[in-house]
Scaffold this motif. Structure first.
Motif, mmCIF file in Angstrom:
data_model
loop_
_atom_site.group_PDB
_atom_site.id
_atom_site.type_symbol
_atom_site.label_atom_id
_atom_site.label_comp_id
_atom_site.label_asym_id
_atom_site.label_seq_id
_atom_site.Cartn_x
_atom_site.Cartn_y
_atom_site.Cartn_z
ATOM 1 N N ALA A 327 28.744 28.475 38.526
ATOM 2 C CA ALA A 327 27.902 27.386 39.047
ATOM 3 C C ALA A 327 28.591 26.061 38.757
ATOM 4 N N ILE A 328 28.387 25.101 39.663
ATOM 5 C CA ILE A 328 28.905 23.755 39.449
ATOM 6 C C ILE A 328 28.033 22.789 40.240
ATOM 7 N N GLY A 329 27.804 21.607 39.680
ATOM 8 C CA GLY A 329 27.030 20.606 40.399
ATOM 9 C C GLY A 329 26.764 19.378 39.554
ATOM 10 N N THR A 330 26.624 18.266 40.184
ATOM 11 C CA THR A 330 26.328 16.958 39.605
ATOM 12 C C THR A 330 27.244 16.619 38.434
ATOM 13 N N TYR A 331 26.974 17.143 37.239
ATOM 14 C CA TYR A 331 27.719 16.794 36.033
ATOM 15 C C TYR A 331 28.423 17.975 35.387
ATOM 16 N N PHE A 332 28.030 19.211 35.743
ATOM 17 C CA PHE A 332 28.389 20.360 34.920
ATOM 18 C C PHE A 332 29.044 21.484 35.712
ATOM 19 N N ALA A 333 29.931 22.204 35.002
ATOM 20 C CA ALA A 333 30.477 23.465 35.488
ATOM 21 C C ALA A 333 30.138 24.542 34.472
ATOM 22 N N TYR A 334 29.685 25.683 34.965
ATOM 23 C CA TYR A 334 29.302 26.798 34.101
ATOM 24 C C TYR A 334 30.263 27.941 34.398
ATOM 25 N N LEU A 335 31.171 28.189 33.460
ATOM 26 C CA LEU A 335 32.283 29.110 33.659
ATOM 27 C C LEU A 335 32.049 30.429 32.954
ATOM 28 N N ARG A 336 32.349 31.517 33.676
ATOM 29 C CA ARG A 336 32.306 32.846 33.056
ATOM 30 C C ARG A 336 33.684 33.172 32.496
ATOM 31 N N LEU A 337 33.709 33.621 31.253
ATOM 32 C CA LEU A 337 34.963 33.951 30.592
ATOM 33 C C LEU A 337 35.617 35.184 31.213
ATOM 34 N N PRO A 338 36.947 35.261 31.164
ATOM 35 C CA PRO A 338 37.632 36.444 31.694
ATOM 36 C C PRO A 338 37.321 37.691 30.872
ATOM 37 N N GLU A 339 37.477 38.838 31.519
ATOM 38 C CA GLU A 339 37.369 40.097 30.780
ATOM 39 C C GLU A 339 38.435 40.115 29.680
ATOM 40 N N GLY A 340 38.061 40.572 28.525
ATOM 41 C CA GLY A 340 39.015 40.638 27.435
ATOM 42 C C GLY A 340 39.050 39.405 26.565
ATOM 43 N N ALA A 341 38.493 38.295 27.053
ATOM 44 C CA ALA A 341 38.413 37.093 26.226
ATOM 45 C C ALA A 341 37.321 37.276 25.181
ATOM 46 N N PRO A 342 37.428 36.566 24.059
ATOM 47 C CA PRO A 342 36.348 36.659 23.063
ATOM 48 C C PRO A 342 35.046 36.122 23.625
ATOM 49 N N ASP A 343 33.941 36.410 22.937
ATOM 50 C CA ASP A 343 32.658 35.873 23.370
ATOM 51 C C ASP A 343 32.666 34.354 23.282
ATOM 52 N N ALA A 344 31.632 33.754 23.879
ATOM 53 C CA ALA A 344 31.662 32.328 24.180
ATOM 54 C C ALA A 344 31.854 31.443 22.953
ATOM 55 N N VAL A 345 31.177 31.734 21.850
ATOM 56 C CA VAL A 345 31.297 30.858 20.687
ATOM 57 C C VAL A 345 32.720 30.887 20.154
ATOM 58 N N ALA A 346 33.291 32.079 20.017
ATOM 59 C CA ALA A 346 34.667 32.184 19.531
ATOM 60 C C ALA A 346 35.641 31.561 20.518
ATOM 61 N N ALA A 347 35.404 31.749 21.806
ATOM 62 C CA ALA A 347 36.291 31.182 22.817
ATOM 63 C C ALA A 347 36.239 29.658 22.795
ATOM 64 N N ALA A 348 35.033 29.090 22.704
ATOM 65 C CA ALA A 348 34.905 27.630 22.661
ATOM 66 C C ALA A 348 35.567 27.065 21.413
ATOM 67 N N GLU A 349 35.432 27.764 20.292
ATOM 68 C CA GLU A 349 36.068 27.287 19.067
ATOM 69 C C GLU A 349 37.591 27.299 19.212
ATOM 70 N N ARG A 350 38.133 28.363 19.789
ATOM 71 C CA ARG A 350 39.581 28.437 19.964
ATOM 72 C C ARG A 350 40.075 27.385 20.946
ATOM 73 N N LEU A 351 39.354 27.168 22.024
ATOM 74 C CA LEU A 351 39.767 26.147 22.980
ATOM 75 C C LEU A 351 39.808 24.771 22.327
ATOM 76 N N ALA A 352 38.826 24.489 21.490
ATOM 77 C CA ALA A 352 38.779 23.184 20.832
ATOM 78 C C ALA A 352 39.869 23.060 19.772
ATOM 79 N N ALA A 353 40.015 24.088 18.935
ATOM 80 C CA ALA A 353 40.930 24.006 17.793
ATOM 81 C C ALA A 353 42.385 24.193 18.189
ATOM 82 N N GLU A 354 42.646 24.984 19.241
ATOM 83 C CA GLU A 354 44.021 25.309 19.609
ATOM 84 C C GLU A 354 44.499 24.579 20.858
ATOM 85 N N GLN A 355 43.561 24.267 21.784
ATOM 86 C CA GLN A 355 43.939 23.633 23.041
ATOM 87 C C GLN A 355 43.399 22.212 23.184
ATOM 88 N N GLY A 356 42.602 21.770 22.239
ATOM 89 C CA GLY A 356 42.058 20.418 22.320
ATOM 90 C C GLY A 356 41.090 20.216 23.457
#
Length: 395
Positions: A327-356
């Motif tokens: 989904a995407i609209g107005t202000y936000f995009a709602y992305l589904r993680l790829p198969e094999g990626a960690p669950d959302a909390v772990a993925a968001a933490e890694r994106l922030a800590a490793e990819q900025g």
């Protein structure tokens, strides 16, 4: 008396049961980022990625320096601003809305909290479609009101189903149904017939429909007006409408929102207004009274700007293998993680800590969201959004 023997303060059970603020938690992950992927990109919060126009800033400064704005004002807001907003709403919805129908609040979050204080008592239920806006659930928890989830599906565009809502309402006492359209966190825009069906359902079940349209000024012309509820002469019997000035006028720090309601609800709301806010901030009210009619074209330009950013985000992410833009609209995009990626909390933490790249994981928005991440693309210009696909690809 020894230190160990002293009685310690215990916070209330409601506060202890309320989730921690999600955005600071997500930004804390980025404190470990060492800059290896480039400058940090903060797409956590729905903040306009551009400033107010200079004329509005000048009006805010003039009002702040005016001694008349330093005193208390009416608990429901200055009459001139209420009339100006009512006129703007009447134009937008094509319906007769009066200043007496409107109360100005110290931000839309407070508007929601006061609305719930009027509508629901401790232990009673309020229906929230999931994924939900986390501050709505937090406000209910603080007041001892049950947030009853109404699941939505990506296959349906995250649009809630009135028939499913009715089944829930038959099995439990529900005092209100909350709809946010355009939606936070998904960006979904609910069709007019769905909004009408929820209003009809609430009327049948003796509940109130609380409709949060914080992002309504960013709807496309073909999506406006988004519903015809205000054309019903008895709309105030079933509808409580919430609005925010923060996004449309780029002044979130000045904390102004609004509630439109009928006279019966308003009579009870006055108690909450007088207790929680006494009066909304005065200088911003004065400036916005001028801005509502004066900045109509400027607001239109911002709608087009947000549409450009949405297109750029969509085009970039669509090339990523495995990722799915649900989904995407107005202000936000709602992305589904790829198969094999960690669950959302772990993925968001890694994106922030490793990819900025800072975003919010789906579980911050309620149950059943473990495979989604929300990114607020409105915060960033095209040059920043161009960097997002590469950061995601490196997860």
């Amino acid at each position: 008396m020894s230190l160990s023997a002293r009685i310690r303060m215990t916070p209330s059970a409601r506060i202890r049961g309320t989730s921690a603020p999600p955005i600071p938690a997500a930004r804390a992950w980025a404190a470990r980022y060492a800059g290896q992927a480039g400058p940090a990109l903060d797409l956590t919060q729905a903040v306009p990625g551009y400033p107010p126009p200079p004329e509005l800033l000048a009006k805010l400064g003039e009002a702040a320096a005016n001694p008349a704005c330093a005193g208390y004002g009416p608990i429901a807001g200055d009459t001139a601003l209420r009339d100006a907003l009512a006129d703007d709403m009447a134009r937008f919805y094509g319906a007769p809305i009066q200043g007496r129908d409107v109360a100005i609040t110290a931000g839309c979050n407070l508007a929601f909290a006061m609305t719930m204080a009027v509508l629901a008592a401790e232990g009673e239920g309020v229906l929230l479609p999931t994924p939900w806006y986390f501050n709505h659930e937090m406000a209910l928890t603080m007041q001892g009101v049950r947030a009853v989830p109404l699941p939505t599906r990506a296959e349906d565009g995250f649009v809630p189903n009135p028939a499913m809502a009715e089944l829930i309402m038959k099995a439990a006492t529900i005092k209100a149904v909350v709809l946010v359209s355009p939606n936070n966190p998904t960006g979904a825009v609910y069709p007019p017939e769905v909004i009408q069906a929820f209003a009809d359902l609430c009327r049948r079940r003796g509940a109130m429909l609380v409709l949060d349209e914080t992002y309504r000024d960013f709807l496309r012309p073909d999506q406006s007006p988004p519903h015809s509820l205000f054309r019903d002469p008895d709309w105030g019997d079933v509808l409580v409408h919430l609005y925010s000035f923060s996004k449309s006028y780029c002044i979130p720090g000045h904390r102004l929102g609004a509630i439109a309601s009928g006279p019966a609800f308003r009579a009870e709301l006055d108690k909450a207004l007088d207790t929680f806010q006494i009066c909304p901030p005065r200088p911003a009210q004065t400036a916005l009274t001028w801005a509502i009619p004066a900045l109509r074209e400027w607001r239109e330009g911002n709608r087009a700007l947000m549409a450009d950013r949405a297109r750029a985000f969509r085009d970039g992410v669509s090339q990523l293998p495995g990722w799915r833009l649900d989904a995407i609209g107005t202000y936000f995009a709602y992305l589904r993680l790829p198969e094999g990626a960690p669950d959302a909390v772990a993925a968001a933490e890694r994106l922030a800590a490793e990819q900025g790249l800072m975003g919010l994981p789906g579980p911050f928005f309620g149950p059943g969201q473990d495979r989604h991440i929300r990114l607020a693309f409105a915060n960033a210009g095209l040059e920043v959004l161009a960097q997002v696909p590469g950061r995601l690809a490196n997860l």
